[in-house]
Structure formats: C-alpha cells, structure tokens
Design a protein around this motif. Structure first.
Motif, PDB file in Angstrom:
ATOM      1  N   ALA A   1      12.427  -1.441  -4.145  1.00 41.46           N
ATOM      2  CA  ALA A   1      11.232  -1.979  -4.225  1.00 41.46           C
ATOM      3  C   ALA A   1      10.617  -2.388  -2.877  1.00 41.46           C
ATOM      4  N   LEU A   2      11.557  -2.793  -2.004  1.00 37.72           N
ATOM      5  CA  LEU A   2      11.034  -3.163  -0.458  1.00 37.72           C
ATOM      6  C   LEU A   2      10.829  -1.973   0.113  1.00 37.72           C
ATOM      7  N   LEU A   3      11.616  -0.802  -0.244  1.00 40.28           N
ATOM      8  CA  LEU A   3      11.189   0.456   0.511  1.00 40.28           C
ATOM      9  C   LEU A   3       9.638   0.881   0.316  1.00 40.28           C
ATOM     10  N   LEU A   4       9.090   0.358  -0.712  1.00 35.94           N
ATOM     11  CA  LEU A   4       7.739   0.877  -0.961  1.00 35.94           C
ATOM     12  C   LEU A   4       6.669   0.176  -0.050  1.00 35.94           C
ATOM     13  N   LEU A   5       7.329  -0.786   0.816  1.00 36.97           N
ATOM     14  CA  LEU A   5       6.251  -1.164   2.059  1.00 36.97           C
ATOM     15  C   LEU A   5       5.984  -0.261   2.970  1.00 36.97           C
ATOM     16  N   VAL A   6       7.203   0.796   3.022  1.00 38.11           N
ATOM     17  CA  VAL A   6       7.110   1.795   4.106  1.00 38.11           C
ATOM     18  C   VAL A   6       5.741   2.588   3.768  1.00 38.11           C
ATOM     19  N   PRO A   7       5.655   3.110   2.894  1.00 38.14           N
ATOM     20  CA  PRO A   7       4.391   4.123   2.559  1.00 38.14           C
ATOM     21  C   PRO A   7       3.181   3.491   2.332  1.00 38.14           C
ATOM     22  N   THR A   8       3.231   2.160   1.931  1.00 39.98           N
ATOM     23  CA  THR A   8       1.832   1.302   1.478  1.00 39.98           C
ATOM     24  C   THR A   8       1.372   0.831   2.755  1.00 39.98           C
ATOM     25  N   VAL A   9       2.192   0.240   3.599  1.00 39.14           N
ATOM     26  CA  VAL A   9       1.706  -0.343   5.011  1.00 39.14           C
ATOM     27  C   VAL A   9       1.424   0.715   5.938  1.00 39.14           C
ATOM     28  N   GLY A  10       2.338   1.857   5.896  1.00 38.03           N
ATOM     29  CA  GLY A  10       2.122   2.882   6.646  1.00 38.03           C
ATOM     30  C   GLY A  10       0.679   3.734   6.493  1.00 38.03           C
ATOM     31  N   LEU A  11       0.371   3.928   5.258  1.00 37.49           N
ATOM     32  CA  LEU A  11      -0.749   4.342   4.874  1.00 37.49           C
ATOM     33  C   LEU A  11      -2.005   3.733   5.184  1.00 37.49           C
TER      34      LEU A  11
ATOM     35  N   GLY B   1       5.293  11.642   2.688  1.00 39.56           N
ATOM     36  CA  GLY B   1       6.561  12.118   2.399  1.00 39.56           C
ATOM     37  C   GLY B   1       7.220  10.862   1.935  1.00 39.56           C
ATOM     38  N   THR B   2       7.185   9.554   2.714  1.00 40.70           N
ATOM     39  CA  THR B   2       7.750   8.436   2.272  1.00 40.70           C
ATOM     40  C   THR B   2       7.266   7.813   0.981  1.00 40.70           C
TER      41      THR B   2
ATOM     42  N   GLY C   1      -3.620   0.883   0.518  1.00 42.07           N
ATOM     43  CA  GLY C   1      -2.380   0.562   0.884  1.00 42.07           C
ATOM     44  C   GLY C   1      -2.058  -0.935   0.661  1.00 42.07           C
ATOM     45  N   TRP C   2      -2.833  -1.779   1.416  1.00 42.02           N
ATOM     46  CA  TRP C   2      -2.646  -3.420   1.630  1.00 42.02           C
ATOM     47  C   TRP C   2      -2.569  -3.877  -0.040  1.00 42.02           C
ATOM     48  N   ILE C   3      -3.355  -3.491  -0.889  1.00 41.42           N
ATOM     49  CA  ILE C   3      -3.465  -4.009  -2.241  1.00 41.42           C
ATOM     50  C   ILE C   3      -2.225  -4.169  -3.098  1.00 41.42           C
TER      51      ILE C   3
END
Length: 449
Positions: A108-118, A137-138, A202-204
């Motif tokens: 679940a925490l790994l999903l912060l990479v693509p969302t915050v990155g986007l 890719g993330t 991404g932020w939502i």
C-alpha cells in the motif's frame, strides 16, 4: 493429538489458524477472515486505481502544456500494465516470505511513489518524457497488488468459501479502475472556468493510501501457515494447458485491462470535437462505465460457466467479442458517440464475463490432468499456482492492446486495422478453446471443462 490453540505472537502473527475446522471457523475464524478481507479489498481497490491512473491522466496532458507524440502517450498508457504483469509473479510469493499483513502495509505504501510522483511531474510541463515514463512504470506497483492480495486471502477461508471471498476481493480491485476513471476527470477540472488542476489526479489518492496502510497494520494478521508454493508453480508452468489458458486469459482479462487503459484516449481521438473542459469532461467521465460493467460481469460469467461449462461459455464470449470488435470497425465512420460507447460497453461486458469463465476452467482442467510431474505435485496445488500465474500472464494484454493501437494509428492514421487484428485474435482464441476443450471425444470435453 488435539489441534494447537490459536495464538497471537508479536507483529500480529497467528499460529494455529484452522479455517477447515468447522467449530473454529464459526467461532473464531470467520470474524478474523472478514476483517482481513475488508482491508485487503481497500488496498487492492487502490492498487487498481493507481495501476490505471495514467489511462485517464494522459488525455489531459496536452491541455496542461505537455507536448507529446501519440507514440509517447501510448507508452505512458501501456508501461504500467507491462510492469504490473511482471510484478505479479514475485508478488505471489511475498505473502509466504513476509506475511500477508506486513506485505499489505508495504504494498500500500509503495503506491505513494506513483501518486506523489505523478502529482509533482504533471505540475510542470517541462518535465522530460523519460521522467513521465519512469513514473508511469511505477504505477505497475498497483498491478502487482492483485497477486499478493489474492494469495493472502486464500489462506484465511475454508475451501467451500474461497471462491466467494476471492471473487469479492477481485471485484473490489477491478472497481478501482472504474472509480479512477470517474473521479479524476471531475477532480482535475474543479477550479475556475478553464482551469486544470492536474496534480490532483495524484494527490487525491494519498489520504486513502495512508488509511489503507494504517488499517492493514492495525487490523490485519500474518498467518504462520501461509507459505509460497514454489514447487507447485514450477510444476504448473511445465503443464501445456497452463500456456493454453494463459493465451485465453490474455484475450479476456488482457482485453479488459487493455481497453480500460485506452478507452479515455480513444474517446478523445475518435471524437476530437469534445472540449476537455465542457462536454468532453462529461464524455471522459463516462469512460468509467467500461471498467464498471466489466467488473460486474465477471461473477456472472463464472455463474454461467458453472451451469453450461467454462469452455462452452468461453467460446461464446470470444465469438461475441469478435463480432463486437468487427462492429466497431464498421461503425467508426459513422462518428456516433453513443453507438461507439454502447459497443464498447458490450465489449467490456463480454471481456468481464470471459474473466470469470476462463478462471472457472482452470481447476477442472488440472483435476482432469491429475497429479504428476516433478515431485508428484497434486492437481490442487498446481491449479492453485496456475490461478495466480495465469493472472500474471494475462495482464500482459494490457501492454499489447495500447501498442497495437499505436502501431495502427501510426501506420494508417486510424484504429480500424488494430480492431481487425483483435477480431482475428478472438477468432483464433475461439478455435483454440474448441480444439483443446470442446472437441468431441476428448477427455476435456467428456469432463465438461
């Protein structure tokens, strides 16, 4: 010797969890399983939403000031599926290695990479394409979540209730695709007239991701008896029917996830008269209906397969998909949005039903084949491993479909050639299904696979 009493160790590890013991299940196991299932569904729902986040975000990039070629946009659409499909294989074994609760928190925490990155990348139109591609890719982290989530939940339920629990878990995940395509167009256009708040795409999701990680850490459990079946997986991939069913699942689930990825872009390409900020926002919001009907149709496909046979229903599904893909080709010149939408909703429905019909076939095929292979691995173990690995291979269709559409657009300026190719694929899949599982006189046909 009496069974060990249930014991909880530090880190929320459970020893002595016995879902097949009726007394234990009714008194203790069911409440534990339900709690783990609820938080697993939330985490997987977010995984699918993030996995397909770029599918709806890329159509807004030109209005945000990004200058990208069509080929680059299709790579942003397809790379998450490629990464997600590949990650499903190692994710299958993470539950046995790290524990289901622990890995749900991490994944679940790994999903912060693509969302915050986007969110950060799309706030600046000068962001290089290679950065956008790497971040896309993330998003594949979300696709990998399906494998670990399904592997985890299967250990919590007795055999007689696994199908229902896994169906809820899968449906909850698939719905994430639909919700992302509904919410993002509305969220990014909420400002003043003509404004585009693209970073909100991404932020939502960040608060929900943090909630899912907190819930998994606080309420879920690790089971000491959950182990990755490496031997079963190795025996499975040596079985010829594993590759046949993987091919068929590319046609069903691959179509579902692939069309989910490209549907928003197809709407904007086929109907360029839509303005992103006016009627186009409403049209793009309707794109969520495709993944929604496909997700809802999946269990109905399984039910029909139970009644009429998985192979028979899979053959019917591919026949319908071939006809619908041909209808798309024939009606594209009419430029009718509602006809286009209706045909695609039917195509999504057929693909969703096919997800259920093909999964219904797998356990029966392995029972017919029986035990054998290296180490005499049982048919049940091979079938269990096959369900996860076939899901991984099928997801590669999500990469193939956008790339085929990109090639068609680049070579001909349209998508008709790609859809004719899809017609050919579905006809071939129909023929393979009949030859392998419905041919009169075969063992598979006799057992009504």
């Amino acid at each position: 010797m009496p069974p060990l009493a249930l014991r909880e160790r530090p880190g929320r590890w459970l020893d002595g969890y016995r879902p097949e013991d009726p007394a234990f299940w009714e008194s203790t196991g069911r409440p534990i399983a339900r709690t783990n299932l609820r938080w697993s569904i939330l985490a997987e729902f977010l995984g699918f939403a993030v996995w397909q986040l770029w599918a709806i975000t890329v159509v807004f990039l030109p209005d945000a000031g990004f200058t990208l070629t069509d080929a680059q946009i299709f790579w942003l659409l397809s790379l998450p599926s490629l990464v997600g499909a590949t990650l499903r294989v190692p994710y299958t074994f993470t539950v046995g290695r790290f524990g289901g609760r622990n890995w749900t928190v991490v994944s679940a925490l790994l999903l912060l990479v693509p969302t915050v990155g986007l969110a950060l990348a799309v706030s600046d139109p000068a962001t290089p394409f290679w950065v956008l591609l790497a971040l896309a890719g993330t998003a594949g982290f979300g696709g990998g979540n399906f494998a670990s989530s399904m592997a985890n939940i299967t250990y919590f339920y007795p055999a007689r209730e696994k199908g229902y629990a896994l169906g809820l878990n899968a449906a909850g995940g698939n719905l994430g695709t639909a919700v992302a395509q509904l919410v993002v167009p509305l969220a990014v256009t909420v400002g003043a007239a003509g404004a585009l708040a693209l970073p909100l795409a991404g932020w939502i999701w960040v608060p929900l991701i943090l909630l899912a990680a907190w819930g998994a850490r606080t309420h879920m459990h690790n089971l000491s008896d959950a182990t990755g079946d490496v031997a079963g997986s190795l025996a499975t991939v040596k079985e010829p029917h594993f590759w046949v069913m993987s091919f068929l699942y590319i046609g069903t689930f691959g179509s579902f996830i692939g069309f989910s990825s490209v549907f928003p872009k197809l709407i904007t390409d086929v109907f360029p008269e839509f303005s992103t900020f006016t009627v186009g926002t409403a049209a793009l919001s309707l794109a969520f209906l495709g993944p929604l009907v496909g997700s809802v149709a999946r269990p109905w496909g399984g039910r029909l397969a139970d009644r009429f046979g998985g192979a028979a229903m899979t053959t019917a599904v591919f026949a319908v998909m071939a006809l619908l893909a041909l209808a798309v080709v024939l009606t594209l010149p009419l430029a009718s949005f509602w006809l286009f939408l209706g045909l695609f909703l039917l195509l999504f429905t057929a693909a969703g039903m096919g997800n259920g019909t093909t999964y219904r076939m797998i356990p029966t095929i392995y029972r017919v084949r029986g035990a054998g292979g290296a180490g005499g691995v049982s048919a049940e173990r091979k079938a269990s491993a096959a369900l996860g690995l076939i899901g991984a291979v099928g997801a590669y269709g999500g990469f193939a479909i956008p790339q085929v559409l990109s090639l068609s657009s680049g070579a001909t300026g349209g998508y008709g050639t790609a859809f004719l190719g899809f017609v050919g694929f579905y006809v071939l899949a129909l023929a393979v299904t009949w030859a392998c599982y419905l041919r009169p006189g075969s063992a598979m046909a006799a057992h009504r696979v």
